[in-house]
Design a protein around this motif. Sequence first.
Motif, PDB file in Angstrom:
ATOM      1  N   GLY A  75      83.961  19.183  58.337  1.00 38.69           N
ATOM      2  CA  GLY A  75      84.212  19.475  56.927  1.00 38.69           C
ATOM      3  C   GLY A  75      85.539  18.927  56.441  1.00 38.69           C
ATOM      4  N   TYR A  76      86.584  19.110  57.233  1.00 38.85           N
ATOM      5  CA  TYR A  76      87.896  18.590  56.846  1.00 38.85           C
ATOM      6  C   TYR A  76      87.919  17.065  56.852  1.00 38.85           C
ATOM      7  CZ  TYR A  76      90.087  23.205  57.028  1.00 38.85           C
ATOM      8  OH  TYR A  76      90.443  24.499  56.783  1.00 38.85           O
ATOM      9  N   ALA A  77      87.314  16.466  57.873  1.00 35.68           N
ATOM     10  CA  ALA A  77      87.301  15.006  57.952  1.00 35.68           C
ATOM     11  C   ALA A  77      86.507  14.405  56.794  1.00 35.68           C
ATOM     12  CB  ALA A  77      86.718  14.547  59.294  1.00 35.68           C
ATOM     13  N   ARG A  78      85.364  15.003  56.486  1.00 32.80           N
ATOM     14  CA  ARG A  78      84.544  14.518  55.369  1.00 32.80           C
ATOM     15  C   ARG A  78      85.309  14.646  54.051  1.00 32.80           C
ATOM     16  NH1 ARG A  78      79.653  17.170  55.963  1.00 32.80           N
ATOM     17  NH2 ARG A  78      78.679  15.331  56.856  1.00 32.80           N
ATOM     18  N   ALA A  79      85.965  15.786  53.839  1.00 33.20           N
ATOM     19  CA  ALA A  79      86.727  15.999  52.608  1.00 33.20           C
ATOM     20  C   ALA A  79      87.866  14.985  52.479  1.00 33.20           C
ATOM     21  CB  ALA A  79      87.273  17.423  52.557  1.00 33.20           C
ATOM     22  N   ALA A  80      88.553  14.732  53.586  1.00 34.12           N
ATOM     23  CA  ALA A  80      89.647  13.749  53.556  1.00 34.12           C
ATOM     24  C   ALA A  80      89.112  12.351  53.275  1.00 34.12           C
ATOM     25  CB  ALA A  80      90.408  13.773  54.880  1.00 34.12           C
ATOM     26  N   ALA A  81      87.948  12.018  53.839  1.00 37.95           N
ATOM     27  CA  ALA A  81      87.350  10.706  53.591  1.00 37.95           C
ATOM     28  C   ALA A  81      86.934  10.575  52.127  1.00 37.95           C
ATOM     29  CB  ALA A  81      86.147  10.484  54.510  1.00 37.95           C
ATOM     30  N   VAL A  82      86.302  11.610  51.602  1.00 38.02           N
ATOM     31  CA  VAL A  82      85.880  11.583  50.185  1.00 38.02           C
ATOM     32  C   VAL A  82      87.094  11.453  49.272  1.00 38.02           C
ATOM     33  CG1 VAL A  82      84.859  13.002  48.357  1.00 38.02           C
ATOM     34  CG2 VAL A  82      83.706  12.798  50.563  1.00 38.02           C
ATOM     35  N   ALA A  83      88.204  12.079  49.670  1.00 39.71           N
ATOM     36  CA  ALA A  83      89.434  11.993  48.870  1.00 39.71           C
ATOM     37  C   ALA A  83      90.115  10.632  49.005  1.00 39.71           C
ATOM     38  CB  ALA A  83      90.404  13.098  49.271  1.00 39.71           C
ATOM     39  N   GLY A  84      89.644   9.815  49.954  1.00 44.92           N
ATOM     40  CA  GLY A  84      90.177   8.472  50.094  1.00 44.92           C
ATOM     41  C   GLY A  84      91.381   8.346  51.008  1.00 44.92           C
ATOM     42  N   HIS A  85      91.661   9.361  51.810  1.00 38.57           N
ATOM     43  CA  HIS A  85      92.787   9.289  52.745  1.00 38.57           C
ATOM     44  C   HIS A  85      92.426   8.367  53.912  1.00 38.57           C
ATOM     45  CE1 HIS A  85      95.088  12.390  50.751  1.00 38.57           C
ATOM     46  NE2 HIS A  85      93.977  13.094  50.652  1.00 38.57           N
ATOM     47  N   ALA A  86      93.298   7.435  54.222  1.00 39.47           N
ATOM     48  CA  ALA A  86      93.009   6.428  55.251  1.00 39.47           C
ATOM     49  C   ALA A  86      92.669   7.067  56.598  1.00 39.47           C
ATOM     50  CB  ALA A  86      94.193   5.475  55.405  1.00 39.47           C
ATOM     51  N   VAL A  87      93.448   8.029  57.033  1.00 40.91           N
ATOM     52  CA  VAL A  87      93.183   8.663  58.328  1.00 40.91           C
ATOM     53  C   VAL A  87      91.878   9.457  58.273  1.00 40.91           C
ATOM     54  CG1 VAL A  87      94.042  10.313  60.029  1.00 40.91           C
ATOM     55  CG2 VAL A  87      95.600   8.678  58.978  1.00 40.91           C
ATOM     56  N   GLY A  88      91.598  10.078  57.141  1.00 40.67           N
ATOM     57  CA  GLY A  88      90.341  10.796  56.979  1.00 40.67           C
ATOM     58  C   GLY A  88      89.148   9.863  57.035  1.00 40.67           C
ATOM     59  N   LEU A  89      89.286   8.687  56.420  1.00 38.34           N
ATOM     60  CA  LEU A  89      88.212   7.693  56.485  1.00 38.34           C
ATOM     61  C   LEU A  89      87.958   7.277  57.930  1.00 38.34           C
ATOM     62  CD1 LEU A  89      89.404   5.608  53.440  1.00 38.34           C
ATOM     63  CD2 LEU A  89      87.179   6.749  53.591  1.00 38.34           C
ATOM     64  N   ARG A  90      89.043   7.019  58.657  1.00 40.39           N
ATOM     65  CA  ARG A  90      88.899   6.615  60.062  1.00 40.39           C
ATOM     66  C   ARG A  90      88.319   7.747  60.903  1.00 40.39           C
ATOM     67  NH1 ARG A  90      93.150   7.491  63.726  1.00 40.39           N
ATOM     68  NH2 ARG A  90      94.653   6.940  62.134  1.00 40.39           N
ATOM     69  N   THR A  91      88.818   8.958  60.717  1.00 42.33           N
ATOM     70  CA  THR A  91      88.364  10.089  61.524  1.00 42.33           C
ATOM     71  C   THR A  91      86.896  10.386  61.281  1.00 42.33           C
ATOM     72  OG1 THR A  91      90.579  11.034  61.490  1.00 42.33           O
ATOM     73  CG2 THR A  91      88.770  12.533  62.026  1.00 42.33           C
ATOM     74  N   PHE A  92      86.496  10.422  60.019  1.00 42.69           N
ATOM     75  CA  PHE A  92      85.086  10.688  59.731  1.00 42.69           C
ATOM     76  C   PHE A  92      84.216   9.526  60.214  1.00 42.69           C
ATOM     77  CE2 PHE A  92      81.387  11.401  56.833  1.00 42.69           C
ATOM     78  CZ  PHE A  92      80.975  12.582  57.439  1.00 42.69           C
ATOM     79  N   GLY A  93      84.719   8.304  60.121  1.00 41.32           N
ATOM     80  CA  GLY A  93      83.994   7.156  60.669  1.00 41.32           C
ATOM     81  C   GLY A  93      83.773   7.302  62.155  1.00 41.32           C
ATOM     82  N   PHE A  94      84.795   7.771  62.870  1.00 41.53           N
ATOM     83  CA  PHE A  94      84.666   8.000  64.303  1.00 41.53           C
ATOM     84  C   PHE A  94      83.584   9.033  64.580  1.00 41.53           C
ATOM     85  CE2 PHE A  94      85.801  10.215  68.217  1.00 41.53           C
ATOM     86  CZ  PHE A  94      85.871   9.146  69.097  1.00 41.53           C
ATOM     87  N   MET A  95      83.562  10.096  63.772  1.00 43.04           N
ATOM     88  CA  MET A  95      82.531  11.120  63.956  1.00 43.04           C
ATOM     89  C   MET A  95      81.145  10.534  63.731  1.00 43.04           C
ATOM     90  SD  MET A  95      84.314  14.376  62.141  1.00 43.04           S
ATOM     91  CE  MET A  95      85.320  15.498  63.108  1.00 43.04           C
ATOM     92  N   LEU A  96      81.032   9.663  62.733  1.00 39.73           N
ATOM     93  CA  LEU A  96      79.737   9.040  62.451  1.00 39.73           C
ATOM     94  C   LEU A  96      79.291   8.110  63.573  1.00 39.73           C
ATOM     95  CD1 LEU A  96      80.044   8.149  58.658  1.00 39.73           C
ATOM     96  CD2 LEU A  96      78.570   9.879  59.684  1.00 39.73           C
ATOM     97  N   VAL A  97      80.207   7.327  64.098  1.00 34.45           N
ATOM     98  CA  VAL A  97      79.825   6.360  65.123  1.00 34.45           C
ATOM     99  C   VAL A  97      79.455   7.065  66.428  1.00 34.45           C
ATOM    100  CG1 VAL A  97      81.991   5.745  66.303  1.00 34.45           C
ATOM    101  CG2 VAL A  97      80.332   3.984  65.782  1.00 34.45           C
ATOM    102  N   ARG A  98      80.065   8.205  66.690  1.00 33.29           N
ATOM    103  CA  ARG A  98      79.780   8.969  67.910  1.00 33.29           C
ATOM    104  C   ARG A  98      78.730  10.049  67.713  1.00 33.29           C
ATOM    105  NH1 ARG A  98      81.844   6.998  72.744  1.00 33.29           N
ATOM    106  NH2 ARG A  98      83.826   6.050  72.303  1.00 33.29           N
ATOM    107  N   GLY A  99      78.364  10.341  66.466  1.00 35.92           N
ATOM    108  CA  GLY A  99      77.429  11.431  66.217  1.00 35.92           C
ATOM    109  C   GLY A  99      78.045  12.789  66.525  1.00 35.92           C
TER     110      GLY A  99
END
Length: 82
Positions: free
Chosen positions: A14-38
């Motif tokens: 939830g936090y990683a997704r929210a940070a990615a949606v907000a456009g934070h660079a680290v949030g984008l990377r972190t949520f991307g990592f979650m997506l690539v690893r499932g």
Amino acid sequence: MDYFTEDALPMAVGYARAAAVAGHAVGLRTFGFMLVRGKGVEEDRDGALELFRAAAAKGDPYGPFRDRLRKRIFPRTGMMRV
């Protein structure tokens, strides 16, 4: 992403997704990592690649590294090695 307990995973997603949606660079990377690893989400390597590129565009130093992983493709499956 393996430093948390499994019961904390939904909150981390939830936090990683929210940070990615907000456009934070680290949030984008972190949520991307979650997506690539499932990790806590359905695996989505194409979506992860988009997030890694967006993170790189925002200055994340690891974003370009993750984008280069795309070039390491299994010949028959089309899946990235990560």
